[in-house]
Design a protein around this motif. Structure first.
Motif, PDB file in Angstrom:
ATOM      1  N   PHE A 253       0.896  -1.106  -0.102  1.00 19.05           N
ATOM      2  CA  PHE A 253      -0.054  -0.020  -0.194  1.00 19.05           C
ATOM      3  C   PHE A 253       0.850   1.269  -0.204  1.00 19.05           C
ATOM      4  N   CYS A 254       2.292   1.127  -0.427  1.00 19.75           N
ATOM      5  CA  CYS A 254       3.056   2.414  -0.365  1.00 19.75           C
ATOM      6  C   CYS A 254       3.575   2.100  -1.756  1.00 19.75           C
ATOM      7  N   ILE A 270      -2.451   3.465   4.934  1.00 17.98           N
ATOM      8  CA  ILE A 270      -2.187   2.626   6.104  1.00 17.98           C
ATOM      9  C   ILE A 270      -3.333   1.972   6.728  1.00 17.98           C
ATOM     10  N   PRO A 271      -2.935   0.715   7.348  1.00 19.20           N
ATOM     11  CA  PRO A 271      -4.012   0.050   7.971  1.00 19.20           C
ATOM     12  C   PRO A 271      -4.667   1.028   9.035  1.00 19.20           C
ATOM     13  N   ARG A 304      -6.860   3.330   5.350  1.00 23.05           N
ATOM     14  CA  ARG A 304      -6.790   4.867   5.036  1.00 23.05           C
ATOM     15  C   ARG A 304      -5.779   5.328   4.033  1.00 23.05           C
ATOM     16  N   ILE A 305      -6.184   5.839   2.838  1.00 17.88           N
ATOM     17  CA  ILE A 305      -5.325   6.245   1.990  1.00 17.88           C
ATOM     18  C   ILE A 305      -5.083   7.692   2.381  1.00 17.88           C
ATOM     19  N   LEU A 306      -3.712   7.699   3.058  1.00 14.12           N
ATOM     20  CA  LEU A 306      -3.215   8.873   3.662  1.00 14.12           C
ATOM     21  C   LEU A 306      -2.549   9.872   2.873  1.00 14.12           C
ATOM     22  N   LEU A 307      -1.739   9.537   1.992  1.00 15.80           N
ATOM     23  CA  LEU A 307      -1.287  10.515   1.148  1.00 15.80           C
ATOM     24  C   LEU A 307      -1.170  10.153  -0.521  1.00 15.80           C
ATOM     25  N   LEU A 308      -1.095  11.105  -1.032  1.00 13.75           N
ATOM     26  CA  LEU A 308      -1.002  10.833  -2.691  1.00 13.75           C
ATOM     27  C   LEU A 308      -0.587  12.197  -3.072  1.00 13.75           C
ATOM     28  N   GLY A 309       0.378  12.358  -4.113  1.00 11.97           N
ATOM     29  CA  GLY A 309       1.057  13.401  -4.471  1.00 11.97           C
ATOM     30  C   GLY A 309       1.877  13.182  -5.743  1.00 11.97           C
ATOM     31  N   VAL A 310       1.802  14.113  -6.729  1.00 12.60           N
ATOM     32  CA  VAL A 310       2.542  14.144  -8.013  1.00 12.60           C
ATOM     33  C   VAL A 310       3.375  15.480  -8.089  1.00 12.60           C
ATOM     34  N   VAL A 311       4.643  15.417  -8.304  1.00  5.56           N
ATOM     35  CA  VAL A 311       5.282  16.699  -8.601  1.00  5.56           C
ATOM     36  C   VAL A 311       4.937  17.482  -9.745  1.00  5.56           C
ATOM     37  N   ASP A 312       4.951  18.842  -9.504  1.00  2.00           N
ATOM     38  CA  ASP A 312       4.599  19.623 -10.821  1.00  2.00           C
ATOM     39  C   ASP A 312       5.337  19.169 -12.194  1.00  2.00           C
ATOM     40  N   GLY A 313       4.522  19.358 -13.260  1.00  2.00           N
ATOM     41  CA  GLY A 313       5.217  18.776 -14.269  1.00  2.00           C
ATOM     42  C   GLY A 313       4.957  17.205 -14.925  1.00  2.00           C
ATOM     43  N   TYR A 314       4.444  16.586 -13.931  1.00  2.00           N
ATOM     44  CA  TYR A 314       3.878  15.141 -13.955  1.00  2.00           C
ATOM     45  C   TYR A 314       2.171  15.031 -13.756  1.00  2.00           C
ATOM     46  N   ARG A 315       1.715  16.154 -13.414  1.00  3.28           N
ATOM     47  CA  ARG A 315       0.266  16.301 -13.202  1.00  3.28           C
ATOM     48  C   ARG A 315      -0.472  15.990 -14.472  1.00  3.28           C
ATOM     49  N   ILE A 327      -3.762   0.944  -5.216  1.00  3.91           N
ATOM     50  CA  ILE A 327      -3.963   0.580  -3.762  1.00  3.91           C
ATOM     51  C   ILE A 327      -5.628   0.237  -3.844  1.00  3.91           C
ATOM     52  N   ILE A 328      -6.491   0.506  -4.776  1.00  3.32           N
ATOM     53  CA  ILE A 328      -7.651  -0.337  -4.849  1.00  3.32           C
ATOM     54  C   ILE A 328      -7.549  -1.727  -5.149  1.00  3.32           C
ATOM     55  N   LYS A 329      -6.786  -2.126  -6.004  1.00  2.98           N
ATOM     56  CA  LYS A 329      -6.489  -3.278  -6.582  1.00  2.98           C
ATOM     57  C   LYS A 329      -5.985  -4.115  -5.375  1.00  2.98           C
ATOM     58  N   HIS A 330      -5.020  -3.842  -4.637  1.00  5.58           N
ATOM     59  CA  HIS A 330      -4.474  -4.335  -3.282  1.00  5.58           C
ATOM     60  C   HIS A 330      -5.368  -4.642  -2.370  1.00  5.58           C
ATOM     61  N   PHE A 331      -6.405  -3.605  -2.199  1.00  4.19           N
ATOM     62  CA  PHE A 331      -7.624  -3.692  -1.171  1.00  4.19           C
ATOM     63  C   PHE A 331      -8.389  -4.702  -1.508  1.00  4.19           C
ATOM     64  N   LYS A 332      -8.519  -4.885  -2.705  1.00  6.46           N
ATOM     65  CA  LYS A 332      -9.542  -6.056  -3.396  1.00  6.46           C
ATOM     66  C   LYS A 332      -8.694  -7.371  -3.139  1.00  6.46           C
TER      67      LYS A 332
END
Length: 373
Positions: A253-254, A270-271, A304-315, A327-332
């Motif tokens: 999940f990371c 995180i769990p 809990r999906i705690l953090l998600l970020g992408v740097v500028d230029g890759y958004r 994450i959802i696939k691993h969740f399943k």
């Protein structure tokens, strides 16, 4: 007769940490914080926040009984970044009494004024890197890991003493079998397109945890640079948080997004450790709390999906959606029952839309409030 006390010493600090246990006694949704973690967080010298900033804790007694608590916070790094004179309040809890709330905030505001600050925002426990926000919608269950909880009367209480909305924060919920399979499958095509640009998604390498954290820290401090009140973490603050999270981290999940060896985005879930903490009386690991923690850790069925970020230029390349999709696939695959994505800014469509497209349902809202002082 009421008495306002500045917290000083171990006994008073323990009383400060323990007050919510008394306030929420009988509330089935209340989750006690771990005493050791809260004690260290509020002890100068234990947490790296105190290397650049300061707080003052207050307790209000009525006839010898605690009726409220508050922390006045002077975050110097925040004010340097934003060239502002903002103060914060955090760790706020009190009985349903406007005069009690008023006394607590007057004490906090007086302390902040002495520091030359002109506005107070909160609730924020140090900064938006830590627990923040006042629950205003979605009181039908316990909070998930590292999210706040409070009684319904807090918002009208704060509005009554002059606080106004600064911004709202969102929490989304996925439940097993109740998310968009079609949207998740489409992510495979997006991931293939990313690979043609040499962007790959992979899980964190726990054998190189320190090196991975160093790379993620750079992304974290860049990816959130325009978010509400975000202040880059110092190296020590990031390492402190990372070491805490490592204790419960599931590498599946990371997820890191990488191009030519450079991390350009990441997501962390995180769990939901609150499934266990809710059963640990007064947040004490000893004598039985530690046994409950160890015995039930593998039984946790929410994240809990705690953090998600992408740097500028890759958004806007689809990386955000793919990180959520992984994450959802691993969740399943792990037969989890629910996932919460939190928190996001109310107006952040770049993040909110991918969450909604995959099937996330908005189910809770939190608010940061402000007031001139």
């Amino acid at each position: 007769m009421r008495e306002l006390v500045k917290v000083s010493g171990k006994k008073a600090l323990a009383a400060f940490v323990d007050f919510p246990h008394e306030l929420y006694a009988g509330d089935v949704n209340y989750v006690p914080e771990l005493f050791i973690a809260q004690r260290d967080l509020l002890t100068p010298g234990k947490h790296p926040f105190y290397e650049h900033s300061e707080i003052q804790l207050f307790l209000l007694y009525d006839e010898g009984k605690i009726v409220g608590r508050i922390a006045a916070i002077n975050n110097n790094n925040h004010n340097k970044v934003y060239e502002s004179k903002d103060g914060f309040f955090g760790f706020f809890d009190c009985i349903n009494d406007a005069t009690v709330a008023k006394e607590l905030f007057e004490a906090a505001q007086d302390w902040l004024k002495q520091k030359g600050l002109t506005k107070v925002l909160g609730p924020v426990n140090f900064s938006t890197n830590e627990v923040c926000g006042l629950l205003i919608e979605g009181f039908d269950g316990p909070p998930v890991a590292m999210m706040p909880y409070n009684a319904k009367y807090y918002l009208p209480l704060l509005e009554q003493i002059g606080f106004q909305k600064n911004v709202d924060l969102r929490a989304y919920r996925y439940t097993a079998g109740n998310y968009s399979e079609r949207s998740v499958k489409l992510l495979d095509r997006i991931e293939e397109r990313l690979m043609r640009n040499d962007i790959i998604l992979r899980k964190i390498n726990m054998k190189k945890f320190k090196e991975e954290c160093n790379a993620v820290r750079e992304v974290y401090n860049k990816a959130w640079d325009k978010n509400l009140g975000f202040v880059p973490m110092t190296d020590k603050e990031f390492d402190y948080t990372a070491n805490d999270l490592k204790l419960i981290l599931d590498p599946e999940f990371c997820i890191l997004a990488e191009q030519h060896g450079k991390i350009v985005g990441f997501a962390l879930a995180i769990p939901d450790i609150n499934q266990i903490l809710i059963k640990i009386k007064r947040g004490r690991l000893f004598p039985t709390g530690l046994i409950k923690l160890l015995a039930n850790k593998k039984k946790i069925d929410g994240i809990r999906i705690l953090l998600l970020g992408v740097v500028d230029g890759y958004r806007k390349m689809g990386i955000e959606a793919c990180l959520y999709g992984r994450i959802i696939k691993h969740f399943k695959a792990k037969n989890m029952k629910y996932a919460e994505a939190s928190w996001t800014l109310d107006h952040n469509d770049l993040i909110n839309k991918p969450i909604e497209d995959i099937g996330g349902k908005l189910y809770r809202k939190y608010r940061i409030l402000e007031k001139a002082i």
